[in-house]
Design a protein around this motif. Structure first.
Motif, PDB file in Angstrom:
ATOM      1  N   GLN A 207       0.806  -1.216   0.000  1.00 26.07           N
ATOM      2  CA  GLN A 207       0.000   0.000   0.000  1.00 26.07           C
ATOM      3  C   GLN A 207       0.845   1.275   0.000  1.00 26.07           C
ATOM      4  OE1 GLN A 207      -3.263  -0.377  -0.417  1.00 26.07           O
ATOM      5  NE2 GLN A 207      -2.864  -2.594  -0.365  1.00 26.07           N
ATOM      6  N   ASP A 208       2.153   1.129  -0.069  1.00 29.77           N
ATOM      7  CA  ASP A 208       3.023   2.299   0.005  1.00 29.77           C
ATOM      8  C   ASP A 208       2.985   3.119  -1.281  1.00 29.77           C
ATOM      9  OD1 ASP A 208       3.854   1.694   2.530  1.00 29.77           O
ATOM     10  OD2 ASP A 208       5.708   0.704   1.911  1.00 29.77           O
ATOM     11  N   ARG A 209       3.169   4.418  -1.113  1.00 32.61           N
ATOM     12  CA  ARG A 209       3.444   5.286  -2.251  1.00 32.61           C
ATOM     13  C   ARG A 209       4.960   5.413  -2.383  1.00 32.61           C
ATOM     14  NH1 ARG A 209       0.300  10.739  -1.509  1.00 32.61           N
ATOM     15  NH2 ARG A 209       1.163  10.508   0.578  1.00 32.61           N
ATOM     16  N   VAL A 210       5.429   5.407  -3.597  1.00 37.21           N
ATOM     17  CA  VAL A 210       6.862   5.403  -3.856  1.00 37.21           C
ATOM     18  C   VAL A 210       7.270   6.738  -4.486  1.00 37.21           C
ATOM     19  CG1 VAL A 210       8.760   4.244  -5.048  1.00 37.21           C
ATOM     20  CG2 VAL A 210       6.825   2.917  -4.181  1.00 37.21           C
ATOM     21  N   ALA A 211       8.305   7.354  -3.942  1.00 38.26           N
ATOM     22  CA  ALA A 211       8.834   8.609  -4.480  1.00 38.26           C
ATOM     23  C   ALA A 211      10.209   8.357  -5.088  1.00 38.26           C
ATOM     24  CB  ALA A 211       8.922   9.670  -3.389  1.00 38.26           C
ATOM     25  N   LEU A 212      10.406   8.851  -6.294  1.00 37.49           N
ATOM     26  CA  LEU A 212      11.687   8.757  -6.991  1.00 37.49           C
ATOM     27  C   LEU A 212      12.299  10.152  -7.064  1.00 37.49           C
ATOM     28  CD1 LEU A 212      10.417   6.613 -10.011  1.00 37.49           C
ATOM     29  CD2 LEU A 212      11.237   5.805  -7.808  1.00 37.49           C
ATOM     30  N   PHE A 213      13.600  10.244  -6.872  1.00 36.30           N
ATOM     31  CA  PHE A 213      14.242  11.545  -6.765  1.00 36.30           C
ATOM     32  C   PHE A 213      15.361  11.727  -7.797  1.00 36.30           C
ATOM     33  CE2 PHE A 213      12.280  10.931  -2.667  1.00 36.30           C
ATOM     34  CZ  PHE A 213      11.756  12.188  -2.384  1.00 36.30           C
ATOM     35  N   PRO A 214      15.021  12.237  -8.994  1.00 37.94           N
ATOM     36  CA  PRO A 214      16.072  12.613  -9.947  1.00 37.94           C
ATOM     37  C   PRO A 214      17.039  13.639  -9.366  1.00 37.94           C
ATOM     38  CG  PRO A 214      13.945  12.555 -11.043  1.00 37.94           C
ATOM     39  CD  PRO A 214      13.674  12.402  -9.565  1.00 37.94           C
ATOM     40  N   LEU A 215      16.582  14.471  -8.443  1.00 39.97           N
ATOM     41  CA  LEU A 215      17.450  15.467  -7.815  1.00 39.97           C
ATOM     42  C   LEU A 215      18.685  14.816  -7.210  1.00 39.97           C
ATOM     43  CD1 LEU A 215      17.801  18.441  -6.693  1.00 39.97           C
ATOM     44  CD2 LEU A 215      16.717  17.583  -4.617  1.00 39.97           C
ATOM     45  N   LEU A 216      18.504  13.664  -6.553  1.00 39.99           N
ATOM     46  CA  LEU A 216      19.637  12.971  -5.938  1.00 39.99           C
ATOM     47  C   LEU A 216      20.494  12.280  -6.985  1.00 39.99           C
ATOM     48  CD1 LEU A 216      17.875  11.425  -2.800  1.00 39.99           C
ATOM     49  CD2 LEU A 216      19.012  13.648  -3.046  1.00 39.99           C
ATOM     50  N   MET A 217      19.838  11.687  -7.984  1.00 41.44           N
ATOM     51  CA  MET A 217      20.581  11.022  -9.049  1.00 41.44           C
ATOM     52  C   MET A 217      21.477  12.016  -9.789  1.00 41.44           C
ATOM     53  SD  MET A 217      19.000   8.718 -12.141  1.00 41.44           S
ATOM     54  CE  MET A 217      18.074  10.090 -12.824  1.00 41.44           C
ATOM     55  N   HIS A 218      20.987  13.238  -9.988  1.00 45.90           N
ATOM     56  CA  HIS A 218      21.749  14.263 -10.706  1.00 45.90           C
ATOM     57  C   HIS A 218      22.953  14.756  -9.920  1.00 45.90           C
ATOM     58  CE1 HIS A 218      18.064  15.566 -13.343  1.00 45.90           C
ATOM     59  NE2 HIS A 218      18.424  14.311 -13.532  1.00 45.90           N
ATOM     60  N   ARG A 219      23.043  14.384  -8.657  1.00 53.06           N
ATOM     61  CA  ARG A 219      24.157  14.826  -7.803  1.00 53.06           C
ATOM     62  C   ARG A 219      25.037  13.664  -7.349  1.00 53.06           C
ATOM     63  NH1 ARG A 219      22.174  19.735  -4.382  1.00 53.06           N
ATOM     64  NH2 ARG A 219      20.707  20.749  -5.784  1.00 53.06           N
ATOM     65  N   HIS A 220      24.886  12.520  -8.009  1.00 53.00           N
ATOM     66  CA  HIS A 220      25.620  11.328  -7.599  1.00 53.00           C
ATOM     67  C   HIS A 220      27.092  11.459  -8.007  1.00 53.00           C
ATOM     68  CE1 HIS A 220      26.662   7.218  -6.771  1.00 53.00           C
ATOM     69  NE2 HIS A 220      25.403   6.914  -6.458  1.00 53.00           N
ATOM     70  N   PRO A 221      28.018  11.395  -7.048  1.00 49.24           N
ATOM     71  CA  PRO A 221      29.443  11.626  -7.368  1.00 49.24           C
ATOM     72  C   PRO A 221      30.039  10.563  -8.276  1.00 49.24           C
ATOM     73  CG  PRO A 221      29.178  10.871  -5.092  1.00 49.24           C
ATOM     74  CD  PRO A 221      27.804  11.165  -5.607  1.00 49.24           C
ATOM     75  N   ASP A 222      29.400   9.395  -8.407  1.00 46.02           N
ATOM     76  CA  ASP A 222      29.932   8.382  -9.317  1.00 46.02           C
ATOM     77  C   ASP A 222      29.719   8.759 -10.777  1.00 46.02           C
ATOM     78  OD1 ASP A 222      30.667   6.944  -7.133  1.00 46.02           O
ATOM     79  OD2 ASP A 222      29.138   5.383  -7.341  1.00 46.02           O
ATOM     80  N   TYR A 223      28.826   9.701 -11.022  1.00 46.44           N
ATOM     81  CA  TYR A 223      28.511  10.082 -12.399  1.00 46.44           C
ATOM     82  C   TYR A 223      28.889  11.516 -12.737  1.00 46.44           C
ATOM     83  CZ  TYR A 223      25.709   5.820 -12.568  1.00 46.44           C
ATOM     84  OH  TYR A 223      25.298   4.506 -12.540  1.00 46.44           O
ATOM     85  N   TRP A 224      29.063  12.356 -11.701  1.00 46.37           N
ATOM     86  CA  TRP A 224      29.282  13.781 -11.945  1.00 46.37           C
ATOM     87  C   TRP A 224      30.508  14.264 -11.191  1.00 46.37           C
ATOM     88  CZ3 TRP A 224      25.934  15.555 -15.513  1.00 46.37           C
ATOM     89  CH2 TRP A 224      24.728  14.866 -15.675  1.00 46.37           C
ATOM     90  N   SER A 225      31.370  14.979 -11.869  1.00 47.13           N
ATOM     91  CA  SER A 225      32.491  15.630 -11.192  1.00 47.13           C
ATOM     92  C   SER A 225      31.981  16.919 -10.552  1.00 47.13           C
ATOM     93  CB  SER A 225      33.607  15.951 -12.192  1.00 47.13           C
ATOM     94  OG  SER A 225      33.136  16.808 -13.220  1.00 47.13           O
ATOM     95  N   ASP A 226      32.468  17.212  -9.348  1.00 48.53           N
ATOM     96  CA  ASP A 226      32.003  18.385  -8.594  1.00 48.53           C
ATOM     97  C   ASP A 226      30.480  18.488  -8.659  1.00 48.53           C
ATOM     98  OD1 ASP A 226      34.676  19.158  -8.049  1.00 48.53           O
ATOM     99  OD2 ASP A 226      34.800  20.099 -10.021  1.00 48.53           O
ATOM    100  N   PRO A 227      29.762  17.476  -8.176  1.00 47.93           N
ATOM    101  CA  PRO A 227      28.317  17.405  -8.410  1.00 47.93           C
ATOM    102  C   PRO A 227      27.510  18.543  -7.800  1.00 47.93           C
ATOM    103  CG  PRO A 227      29.000  15.774  -6.788  1.00 47.93           C
ATOM    104  CD  PRO A 227      30.251  16.339  -7.376  1.00 47.93           C
ATOM    105  N   LEU A 228      28.037  19.199  -6.750  1.00 47.28           N
ATOM    106  CA  LEU A 228      27.291  20.287  -6.124  1.00 47.28           C
ATOM    107  C   LEU A 228      27.661  21.654  -6.682  1.00 47.28           C
ATOM    108  CD1 LEU A 228      27.251  19.132  -2.384  1.00 47.28           C
ATOM    109  CD2 LEU A 228      25.607  18.671  -4.208  1.00 47.28           C
ATOM    110  N   GLU A 229      28.554  21.689  -7.655  1.00 49.17           N
ATOM    111  CA  GLU A 229      28.982  22.949  -8.247  1.00 49.17           C
ATOM    112  C   GLU A 229      28.148  23.272  -9.483  1.00 49.17           C
ATOM    113  OE1 GLU A 229      31.250  25.050  -7.025  1.00 49.17           O
ATOM    114  OE2 GLU A 229      31.457  23.699  -5.295  1.00 49.17           O
ATOM    115  N   PHE A 230      27.814  24.547  -9.634  1.00 52.49           N
ATOM    116  CA  PHE A 230      27.086  25.036 -10.806  1.00 52.49           C
ATOM    117  C   PHE A 230      28.098  25.302 -11.916  1.00 52.49           C
ATOM    118  CE2 PHE A 230      25.137  28.779 -13.068  1.00 52.49           C
ATOM    119  CZ  PHE A 230      24.136  28.065 -13.701  1.00 52.49           C
TER     120      PHE A 230
END
Length: 306
Positions: A207-230
């Motif tokens: 009965q759970d509702r599931v939330a997916l977060f692209p926001l977190l995926m877009h900041r994953h250090p395995d895929y992005w260099s300096d992930p928190l930098e603009f």
């Protein structure tokens, strides 16, 4: 995320624009016709001069939303144009009154101009078809203008601390793709009812509702260099940003935003108008509480510079 998306098709009630209306599902033909009409109206609007820049002053993203609605849909005749007014959409009672007025709207008079999207209301046969056309008009215009204003506002906010004094950056498109990575308006996606997902993980109940977060995926250090930098320059030379691993700014396969091809060009136009008009952003806080809503948009006050 990929397993959850693949577990079952997107339900009609989970679609913001194409969920059921007037007691019936929105048929695929109607949805396709609506997005084509919206595309024609956006392309026509981009080719016309923008409204006076003073409309950009105020609290964002609301000022941006109102400005876009005036730019793209204000030419529609009354009462259709009221469907996209923010003052109307914020009140359920007023919205119902406008809906009833549009339902009996006789259509355009001779020589009267209207958008292609409004034409779908005029041409609809039968009360239910017209009510569905009204719902699609309101949802399509609101989703487009709210989403583009959020993207443009987030980009302007991010640029505030990095923009050089001489004005607009050389590549506004790259700025928008980096904004879609770091502050994506579609930052989370909901799936209602976890019955189809219960077998994927022991902590997901039926009965759970599931939330997916692209926001977190877009900041994953395995895929992005300096992930928190603009860093807009990371998109230089990227021919198809949506093929970038761990980057899904418009949703997942099978549930992508149907208007995604309109979002970036219109946001680019809006950002350029704001920069050319020397929009001055009041110092917004660098940290803020983000409500659990479907649209991520930074709030700030702005005024046209002198």
């Amino acid at each position: 995320m990929a397993e959850i998306v693949a577990a079952r098709p997107l339900l009609a009630a989970e679609r913001s624009v194409y969920k059921p209306a007037a007691g019936a599902d929105i048929q695929h033909e109607s949805a396709t016709r609506t997005i084509r009409a919206l595309g024609q109206d956006v392309m026509a609007g981009i080719r016309t001069p923008p409204p006076p820049a003073r409309g950009l002053s105020g609290t964002w993203p609301y000022a941006g939303t109102s400005y876009l609605r005036q730019w793209l849909f204000s030419a529609d005749p009354l009462p259709v144009s009221l469907l996209s007014k923010r003052g109307v959409t914020r009140s359920d009672a007023i919205s119902r009154m406008v809906d009833r007025a549009v339902t009996v709207w006789p259509g355009s008079a001779a020589g009267e101009k209207s958008t292609t999207l409004a034409g779908q209301i005029r041409d609809a046969s039968g009360t239910r078809n017209r009510r569905q056309a009204i719902a699609l008009y309101r949802r399509a215009t609101a989703t487009l203008c709210d989403g583009v204003a959020a993207l443009a506002g987030n980009a302007l906010w991010l640029m505030k601390s990095t923009r050089k004094p001489e004005g607009a950056p050389a590549d506004v498109t790259a700025v928008l793709w980096e904004t879609l990575r770091l502050l994506p308006p579609a930052w989370m996606l909901f799936r209602r009812g976890g019955g189809a997902f219960a077998g994927l993980h022991p902590e997901i109940g039926a009965q759970d509702r599931v939330a997916l977060f692209p926001l977190l995926m877009h900041r994953h250090p395995d895929y992005w260099s300096d992930p928190l930098e603009f860093r807009p320059e990371r998109w230089a030379g990227v021919a198809d940003p949506e093929n970038t691993p761990a980057f899904m700014p418009f949703g997942f396969d099978g549930a992508r935003c149907w208007a995604k091809h309109l979002i970036v060009p219109l946001a680019e136009r809006l950002v350029k108008v704001a920069l050319d008009s020397r929009l001055v952003i009041s110092s917004p806080p660098q940290e803020a509480h983000i409500p659990l809503r479907s649209l991520l948009s930074v709030r700030f006050d702005a005024a046209i510079g002198v």
